[in-house]
Motif scaffolding. Structure first.
Motif, PDB file in Angstrom:
ATOM      1  N   LEU A 288     -53.499 -29.306   6.621  1.00  9.84           N
ATOM      2  CA  LEU A 288     -52.982 -29.986   5.503  1.00  9.84           C
ATOM      3  C   LEU A 288     -53.539 -29.369   4.390  1.00  9.84           C
ATOM      4  CD1 LEU A 288     -52.832 -33.822   6.248  1.00  9.84           C
ATOM      5  CD2 LEU A 288     -50.787 -32.607   5.662  1.00  9.84           C
ATOM      6  N   ARG A 289     -54.617 -29.002   4.092  1.00  6.72           N
ATOM      7  CA  ARG A 289     -55.224 -28.306   3.065  1.00  6.72           C
ATOM      8  C   ARG A 289     -54.662 -27.057   2.787  1.00  6.72           C
ATOM      9  NH1 ARG A 289     -59.202 -24.898   1.745  1.00  6.72           N
ATOM     10  NH2 ARG A 289     -59.579 -23.723   3.842  1.00  6.72           N
ATOM     11  N   LEU A 290     -54.244 -26.084   3.929  1.00  6.39           N
ATOM     12  CA  LEU A 290     -53.764 -24.913   3.605  1.00  6.39           C
ATOM     13  C   LEU A 290     -52.106 -25.131   3.252  1.00  6.39           C
ATOM     14  CD1 LEU A 290     -55.311 -22.899   6.301  1.00  6.39           C
ATOM     15  CD2 LEU A 290     -55.797 -22.653   4.066  1.00  6.39           C
ATOM     16  N   ALA A 291     -51.772 -26.320   3.787  1.00  3.75           N
ATOM     17  CA  ALA A 291     -50.152 -26.493   3.243  1.00  3.75           C
ATOM     18  C   ALA A 291     -50.169 -26.800   1.720  1.00  3.75           C
ATOM     19  CB  ALA A 291     -49.586 -27.574   4.182  1.00  3.75           C
ATOM     20  N   ARG A 292     -51.051 -27.419   1.246  1.00  4.47           N
ATOM     21  CA  ARG A 292     -51.287 -27.918   0.007  1.00  4.47           C
ATOM     22  C   ARG A 292     -51.424 -26.524  -0.954  1.00  4.47           C
ATOM     23  NH1 ARG A 292     -55.278 -31.779   1.937  1.00  4.47           N
ATOM     24  NH2 ARG A 292     -54.319 -33.920   2.429  1.00  4.47           N
ATOM     25  N   ALA A 293     -52.044 -25.849  -0.233  1.00  2.44           N
ATOM     26  CA  ALA A 293     -52.287 -24.339  -1.020  1.00  2.44           C
ATOM     27  C   ALA A 293     -51.001 -23.579  -1.131  1.00  2.44           C
ATOM     28  CB  ALA A 293     -53.527 -23.686  -0.287  1.00  2.44           C
ATOM     29  N   GLY A 294     -49.998 -24.074  -0.663  1.00  2.62           N
ATOM     30  CA  GLY A 294     -48.784 -23.557  -0.554  1.00  2.62           C
ATOM     31  C   GLY A 294     -48.327 -22.570   0.405  1.00  2.62           C
ATOM     32  N   HIS A 295     -49.039 -22.539   1.601  1.00  2.00           N
ATOM     33  CA  HIS A 295     -48.755 -21.688   2.810  1.00  2.00           C
ATOM     34  C   HIS A 295     -47.968 -22.624   3.734  1.00  2.00           C
ATOM     35  CE1 HIS A 295     -51.744 -19.064   1.219  1.00  2.00           C
ATOM     36  NE2 HIS A 295     -52.800 -20.068   1.303  1.00  2.00           N
ATOM     37  N   GLN A 296     -47.155 -21.855   4.671  1.00  2.00           N
ATOM     38  CA  GLN A 296     -46.473 -22.336   5.635  1.00  2.00           C
ATOM     39  C   GLN A 296     -47.266 -22.621   7.024  1.00  2.00           C
ATOM     40  OE1 GLN A 296     -43.042 -22.617   4.846  1.00  2.00           O
ATOM     41  NE2 GLN A 296     -42.801 -24.084   6.727  1.00  2.00           N
ATOM     42  N   VAL A 297     -47.469 -23.885   7.515  1.00  2.00           N
ATOM     43  CA  VAL A 297     -48.443 -23.973   8.215  1.00  2.00           C
ATOM     44  C   VAL A 297     -47.741 -24.603   9.575  1.00  2.00           C
ATOM     45  CG1 VAL A 297     -50.652 -25.069   8.905  1.00  2.00           C
ATOM     46  CG2 VAL A 297     -50.112 -24.279   6.684  1.00  2.00           C
ATOM     47  N   THR A 298     -48.147 -24.044  10.782  1.00  2.00           N
ATOM     48  CA  THR A 298     -47.900 -24.729  12.087  1.00  2.00           C
ATOM     49  C   THR A 298     -49.000 -25.129  12.740  1.00  2.00           C
ATOM     50  OG1 THR A 298     -45.716 -23.263  12.324  1.00  2.00           O
ATOM     51  CG2 THR A 298     -46.602 -24.447  14.213  1.00  2.00           C
ATOM     52  N   GLY A 299     -49.055 -26.381  13.249  1.00  2.00           N
ATOM     53  CA  GLY A 299     -50.167 -26.980  13.707  1.00  2.00           C
ATOM     54  C   GLY A 299     -49.871 -27.308  15.110  1.00  2.00           C
ATOM     55  N   LEU A 300     -50.499 -26.773  16.295  1.00  2.00           N
ATOM     56  CA  LEU A 300     -50.432 -26.934  17.605  1.00  2.00           C
ATOM     57  C   LEU A 300     -51.592 -27.802  18.231  1.00  2.00           C
ATOM     58  CD1 LEU A 300     -48.818 -25.943  20.260  1.00  2.00           C
ATOM     59  CD2 LEU A 300     -50.510 -24.099  20.485  1.00  2.00           C
ATOM     60  N   GLU A 301     -51.467 -28.754  18.880  1.00  2.00           N
ATOM     61  CA  GLU A 301     -52.292 -29.627  19.184  1.00  2.00           C
ATOM     62  C   GLU A 301     -51.737 -30.527  20.705  1.00  2.00           C
ATOM     63  OE1 GLU A 301     -55.138 -31.713  20.396  1.00  2.00           O
ATOM     64  OE2 GLU A 301     -55.611 -30.688  18.552  1.00  2.00           O
ATOM     65  N   ARG A 302     -52.413 -30.864  21.532  1.00  2.00           N
ATOM     66  CA  ARG A 302     -52.070 -31.540  22.759  1.00  2.00           C
ATOM     67  C   ARG A 302     -52.582 -32.775  23.125  1.00  2.00           C
ATOM     68  NH1 ARG A 302     -55.956 -29.004  27.882  1.00  2.00           N
ATOM     69  NH2 ARG A 302     -57.964 -29.750  27.027  1.00  2.00           N
ATOM     70  N   ASP A 303     -53.525 -33.316  22.170  1.00  2.00           N
ATOM     71  CA  ASP A 303     -53.886 -34.757  22.506  1.00  2.00           C
ATOM     72  C   ASP A 303     -52.924 -35.571  21.429  1.00  2.00           C
ATOM     73  OD1 ASP A 303     -56.277 -36.516  22.884  1.00  2.00           O
ATOM     74  OD2 ASP A 303     -55.769 -36.962  20.729  1.00  2.00           O
ATOM     75  N   ALA A 304     -52.302 -36.656  22.166  1.00  2.00           N
ATOM     76  CA  ALA A 304     -51.477 -37.446  21.427  1.00  2.00           C
ATOM     77  C   ALA A 304     -51.979 -38.012  20.143  1.00  2.00           C
ATOM     78  CB  ALA A 304     -50.554 -38.191  22.446  1.00  2.00           C
ATOM     79  N   VAL A 305     -53.091 -38.780  20.677  1.00  2.00           N
ATOM     80  CA  VAL A 305     -53.832 -39.602  19.434  1.00  2.00           C
ATOM     81  C   VAL A 305     -54.050 -38.886  18.170  1.00  2.00           C
ATOM     82  CG1 VAL A 305     -55.737 -40.795  18.770  1.00  2.00           C
ATOM     83  CG2 VAL A 305     -54.764 -40.989  21.226  1.00  2.00           C
ATOM     84  N   ARG A 306     -54.429 -37.494  18.385  1.00  2.00           N
ATOM     85  CA  ARG A 306     -54.623 -36.791  17.055  1.00  2.00           C
ATOM     86  C   ARG A 306     -53.383 -36.191  16.454  1.00  2.00           C
ATOM     87  NH1 ARG A 306     -58.847 -33.955  20.602  1.00  2.00           N
ATOM     88  NH2 ARG A 306     -60.857 -34.985  19.925  1.00  2.00           N
ATOM     89  N   ILE A 307     -52.367 -35.923  17.187  1.00  2.00           N
ATOM     90  CA  ILE A 307     -51.121 -35.579  16.673  1.00  2.00           C
ATOM     91  C   ILE A 307     -50.493 -36.649  15.917  1.00  2.00           C
ATOM     92  CG2 ILE A 307     -48.424 -35.317  17.252  1.00  2.00           C
ATOM     93  CD1 ILE A 307     -49.359 -33.739  19.791  1.00  2.00           C
ATOM     94  N   ALA A 308     -50.561 -37.962  16.586  1.00  2.00           N
ATOM     95  CA  ALA A 308     -50.258 -39.308  15.821  1.00  2.00           C
ATOM     96  C   ALA A 308     -50.946 -39.413  14.447  1.00  2.00           C
ATOM     97  CB  ALA A 308     -50.392 -40.460  16.730  1.00  2.00           C
ATOM     98  N   ALA A 309     -52.203 -39.070  14.303  1.00  2.00           N
ATOM     99  CA  ALA A 309     -52.835 -39.222  13.219  1.00  2.00           C
ATOM    100  C   ALA A 309     -52.627 -38.179  12.045  1.00  2.00           C
ATOM    101  CB  ALA A 309     -54.660 -39.212  13.599  1.00  2.00           C
ATOM    102  N   ALA A 310     -52.423 -36.879  12.714  1.00  2.00           N
ATOM    103  CA  ALA A 310     -51.759 -35.685  11.625  1.00  2.00           C
ATOM    104  C   ALA A 310     -50.461 -36.213  11.227  1.00  2.00           C
ATOM    105  CB  ALA A 310     -51.634 -34.643  12.697  1.00  2.00           C
ATOM    106  N   ARG A 311     -49.619 -36.488  12.018  1.00  2.00           N
ATOM    107  CA  ARG A 311     -48.239 -36.935  11.436  1.00  2.00           C
ATOM    108  C   ARG A 311     -48.202 -38.042  10.295  1.00  2.00           C
ATOM    109  NH1 ARG A 311     -44.497 -34.439  14.369  1.00  2.00           N
ATOM    110  NH2 ARG A 311     -44.782 -33.742  16.567  1.00  2.00           N
ATOM    111  N   GLU A 312     -49.253 -39.042  10.792  1.00  2.00           N
ATOM    112  CA  GLU A 312     -49.389 -40.085   9.674  1.00  2.00           C
ATOM    113  C   GLU A 312     -49.982 -39.471   8.292  1.00  2.00           C
ATOM    114  OE1 GLU A 312     -51.736 -44.326   8.989  1.00  2.00           O
ATOM    115  OE2 GLU A 312     -51.912 -43.167  11.344  1.00  2.00           O
TER     116      GLU A 312
END
Length: 245
Positions: A33-57
């Motif tokens: 999120l910090r790098l996306a706010r800085a203007g970059h195109q960011v892809t996040g890769l994560e396997r943990d469903a709980v962390r994914i849900a928190a990131a999406r929120e």
């Protein structure tokens, strides 16, 4: 660590360039999120469903422009070749992941393949050369003595004996030695460019400790120590930056 990363990006890429960033093991998405706010195109890769849900929120609460610059993919960091073509990214982050991978070589090789020529690989790992520091500073002498001869973190005897929840890091977490990782980065075509220490003085702080009033001064001290020998060599974590040849 964010300061170090920004410094390396600024020194390697033109000002204002929108970089393609891959964050492997993105967790709850703080760096993404910090790098996306800085203007970059960011892809996040994560396997943990709980962390994914928190990131999406967290992403859902951002302005539309930032939401458009970030995507989240469920997957294992060892399978980057399944999701992306080689050379697809200018910056690849892998922070706090290698310590949970028993055989990290395939993961490292896959990360390097994702980098475009001149791309930056940012790794955050447990410092295998300083595992005795934390138990030693806590006065856990048996644990400190045992830590000299392993690259796996041992249970903290004080936490277990008083019934408290285990302090980070969890037992079984492995660490990496600087010399070993330096050789591995050279072997996969992303030789080490520079490295920093992270958590030189603050690793013994208990989980949930309140943020101190003098946080800015604390960060300035940690930043200075993380760049300075001999302090950086005994940091709990190492931040290594390799560059794709």
């Amino acid at each position: 660590m964010a300061r170090h990363l920004d410094e390396q990006i600024a020194g390697r890429f033109p000002v204002g360039k929108r970089l393609r960033v891959l964050d492997v093991g993105m967790g709850r998405g703080a760096q993404s999120l910090r790098l996306a706010r800085a203007g970059h195109q960011v892809t996040g890769l994560e396997r943990d469903a709980v962390r994914i849900a928190a990131a999406r929120e967290a992403l859902a609460g951002q302005p539309e422009g930032i939401r458009e610059r970030m995507r989240i993919i469920e997957g294992d960091g060892r399978d980057t070749g399944v999701h992306f073509l080689p050379g697809s990214f200018d910056v690849v982050l892998c922070h706090g992941v290698l310590m949970y991978v028993e055989e990290p070589d395939p993961l490292l090789a896959g990360l390097a393949r994702m980098l475009a020529p001149g791309g930056l690989l940012s790794l955050l790992v447990r410092n295998g050369d300083a595992l005795a520091m934390r138990p030693g500073l806590d006065g856990e002498w048996a644990g400190a003595l045992a830590a000299f001869d392993t690259t796996h973190l041992l249970p903290r005897s004080r936490s277990e004996s008083d019934g408290a929840a285990p302090a980070r890091p969890r037992p079984g977490v492995r660490a990496d030695r600087l010399a070993t990782l330096t050789a591995k980065l050279a072997g996969i075509g992303a030789p080490l460019h520079t490295w920093y220490g992270v958590r030189v003085f603050t690793d013994t702080a208990p989980d949930g400790a309140p943020v101190p009033d003098d946080l800015d001064t604390l960060l300035a001290v940690e930043d200075r120590a993380g760049r300075t020998d001999p302090y950086r060599g005994v940091a709990a974590l190492l931040h290594l930056c390799g560059v794709r040849g």
